[in-house]
Motif scaffolding. Structure first.
Motif, PDB file in Angstrom:
ATOM      1  N   ALA A   1      -4.358   1.716   0.725  1.00  0.00           N
ATOM      2  CA  ALA A   1      -4.070   1.999   2.132  1.00  0.00           C
ATOM      3  C   ALA A   1      -4.425   0.802   2.995  1.00  0.00           C
ATOM      4  O   ALA A   1      -5.226  -0.048   2.611  1.00  0.00           O
ATOM      5  N   VAL A   2      -3.815   0.769   4.159  1.00  0.00           N
ATOM      6  CA  VAL A   2      -4.085  -0.285   5.128  1.00  0.00           C
ATOM      7  C   VAL A   2      -4.381   0.381   6.474  1.00  0.00           C
ATOM      8  O   VAL A   2      -3.817   1.431   6.796  1.00  0.00           O
TER       9      VAL A   2
ATOM     10  N   LEU B   1      -9.073   0.791   0.933  1.00  0.00           N
ATOM     11  CA  LEU B   1      -8.450   0.496   2.225  1.00  0.00           C
ATOM     12  C   LEU B   1      -8.714  -0.942   2.649  1.00  0.00           C
ATOM     13  O   LEU B   1      -9.823  -1.447   2.489  1.00  0.00           O
ATOM     14  N   VAL B   2      -7.687  -1.571   3.207  1.00  0.00           N
ATOM     15  CA  VAL B   2      -7.793  -2.945   3.699  1.00  0.00           C
ATOM     16  C   VAL B   2      -7.537  -2.953   5.206  1.00  0.00           C
ATOM     17  O   VAL B   2      -6.501  -2.447   5.650  1.00  0.00           O
ATOM     18  N   PRO B   3      -8.459  -3.483   6.025  1.00  0.00           N
ATOM     19  CA  PRO B   3      -8.186  -3.637   7.458  1.00  0.00           C
ATOM     20  C   PRO B   3      -7.111  -4.706   7.670  1.00  0.00           C
ATOM     21  O   PRO B   3      -7.099  -5.734   6.985  1.00  0.00           O
ATOM     22  N   TRP B   4      -6.227  -4.471   8.652  1.00  0.00           N
ATOM     23  CA  TRP B   4      -5.112  -5.389   8.891  1.00  0.00           C
ATOM     24  C   TRP B   4      -4.991  -5.660  10.381  1.00  0.00           C
ATOM     25  O   TRP B   4      -4.858  -4.739  11.179  1.00  0.00           O
ATOM     26  N   GLY B   5      -5.075  -6.940  10.763  1.00  0.00           N
ATOM     27  CA  GLY B   5      -4.868  -7.313  12.154  1.00  0.00           C
ATOM     28  C   GLY B   5      -3.449  -7.811  12.349  1.00  0.00           C
ATOM     29  O   GLY B   5      -2.490  -7.057  12.255  1.00  0.00           O
TER      30      GLY B   5
ATOM     31  N   PRO C   1       0.831  -1.216   0.000  1.00  0.00           N
ATOM     32  CA  PRO C   1       0.000   0.000   0.000  1.00  0.00           C
ATOM     33  C   PRO C   1       0.861   1.260   0.000  1.00  0.00           C
ATOM     34  O   PRO C   1       2.052   1.222   0.320  1.00  0.00           O
ATOM     35  N   ARG C   2       0.237   2.385  -0.313  1.00  0.00           N
ATOM     36  CA  ARG C   2       0.941   3.668  -0.322  1.00  0.00           C
ATOM     37  C   ARG C   2       0.999   4.304   1.056  1.00  0.00           C
ATOM     38  O   ARG C   2       1.870   5.129   1.337  1.00  0.00           O
ATOM     39  N   VAL C   3       0.055   3.946   1.909  1.00  0.00           N
ATOM     40  CA  VAL C   3      -0.010   4.555   3.233  1.00  0.00           C
ATOM     41  C   VAL C   3      -0.625   3.566   4.209  1.00  0.00           C
ATOM     42  O   VAL C   3      -1.407   2.696   3.807  1.00  0.00           O
TER      43      VAL C   3
END
Length: 208
Positions: A66-67, A46-50, A20-22
Motif C-alpha cells: 500500500a501507499v 505501507l510506503v509514504p508518498w509525497g 501497490p495493491r491500494v
C-alpha cells in the motif's frame, strides 16, 4: 477517505516496476491516522508518498502492499513572519512554500530537485538540501517541532512552534533522513531566514 483502484491509476505509484495493491489519499490528519490503523490491521507494508520525485527512481522495497499519498495535506497551518517560523502540512510542494514565504521576504533554505512536485515531507524524510547546507544547515537543523503518526495509527506531537522552547525531547529530528521508516510526518514547524536581496551563481565549464 478515497482509495484509488487499478482503474484510477495505481501505476503512478510504481517503484522499480512494482505497483501497490491500494493507495490511501487522506485529506485530513484524522484520515491519515485512520489509514495507518487500517494498514496495520490488514498487515500491509505501507510506503509514504509525497511528490514521488525520488521514489519513482528507487529500487522496490521487499514488500509494497500500500501507499499513503500525502499530497492532499498541503495547508499552511500557521505562519509567524515576526518570529520567523512556519508550521505546514507535509504535502505542500517546496515551490508553493517558497512562494508563500517570499511574500514576506523570508525563505526556508531547503532545496529540492523538481520543486514544483517535491513536497516538504519528502525533503524532510530524505534530509535533502542543496549546497547551502554547509553554511545554513540541513532540514534537521531547521525543524523545531512536528506532528506525526506511528505505524499503529497513534498521533504524536513533539517540539514546539517557536524557536526557543522546552517542549520535551527532539524526537521529531530523528524523522529527518528516516525515509518514513519510523513514522509518517503530518505537520512540521520550521525556523526561517530573511530572504537575501540578491543571489549570485558561479558557473564554470569542465572538460569532458
Amino acid at each position: 477517505m478515497d482509495l484509488t483502484t487499478p482503474a484510477a491509476g495505481l501505476e503512478r505509484y510504481a517503484i522499480g516496476g512494482v505497483t501497490p495493491r491500494v493507495a490511501f489519499q487522506p485529506s485530513t490528519r484524522a484520515e491519515a491516522e485512520e489509514a495507518m490503523r487500517e494498514a496495520a490491521r490488514a498487515q500491509l507494508a505501507l510506503v509514504p508518498w509525497g511528490g514521488g520525485i525520488a521514489l519513482s527512481r528507487e529500487a522496490p522495497p521487499p514488500r509494497y502492499d500500500a501507499v499513503l499519498d500525502t499530497t492532499r495535506l498541503q495547508r499552511i497551518v500557521t505562519f509567524e513572519p515576526d518570529d520567523f517560523t512556519i508550521r505546514a502540512e507535509v504535502g505542500i510542494s517546496i515551490e508553493a512554500l517558497r512562494a508563500a514565504l517570499a511574500e514576506k521576504n523570508q525563505e526556508l533554505p531547503i532545496e529540492a530537485a523538481e520543486a514544483w512536485g517535491a513536497t516538504l515531507g519528502g525533503a524532510l524524510a530524505c534530509n535533502a538540501s542543496g549546497p547551502r547546507r554547509l553554511a545554513l544547515g540541513g532540514p534537521r537543523d531547521r525543524l523545531i517541532g512536528a506532528r506525526f503518526v506511528t505505524g499503529a495509527g497513534e498521533c504524536v506531537q513533539t517540539g514546539g512552534r517557536v524557536v526557543k522552547n522546552v517542549a520535551g525531547y527532539g524526537i521529531h529530528r530523528l524523522l529527518c533522513g528516516s525515509r518514513g521508516g519510523l513514522a509518517l510526518m503530518l505537520e512540521a514547524s520550521l525556523k526561517l531566514l530573511p530572504r537575501p536581496l540578491s543571489r549570485v551563481a558561479l558557473v564554470h565549464a569542465v572538460d569532458a
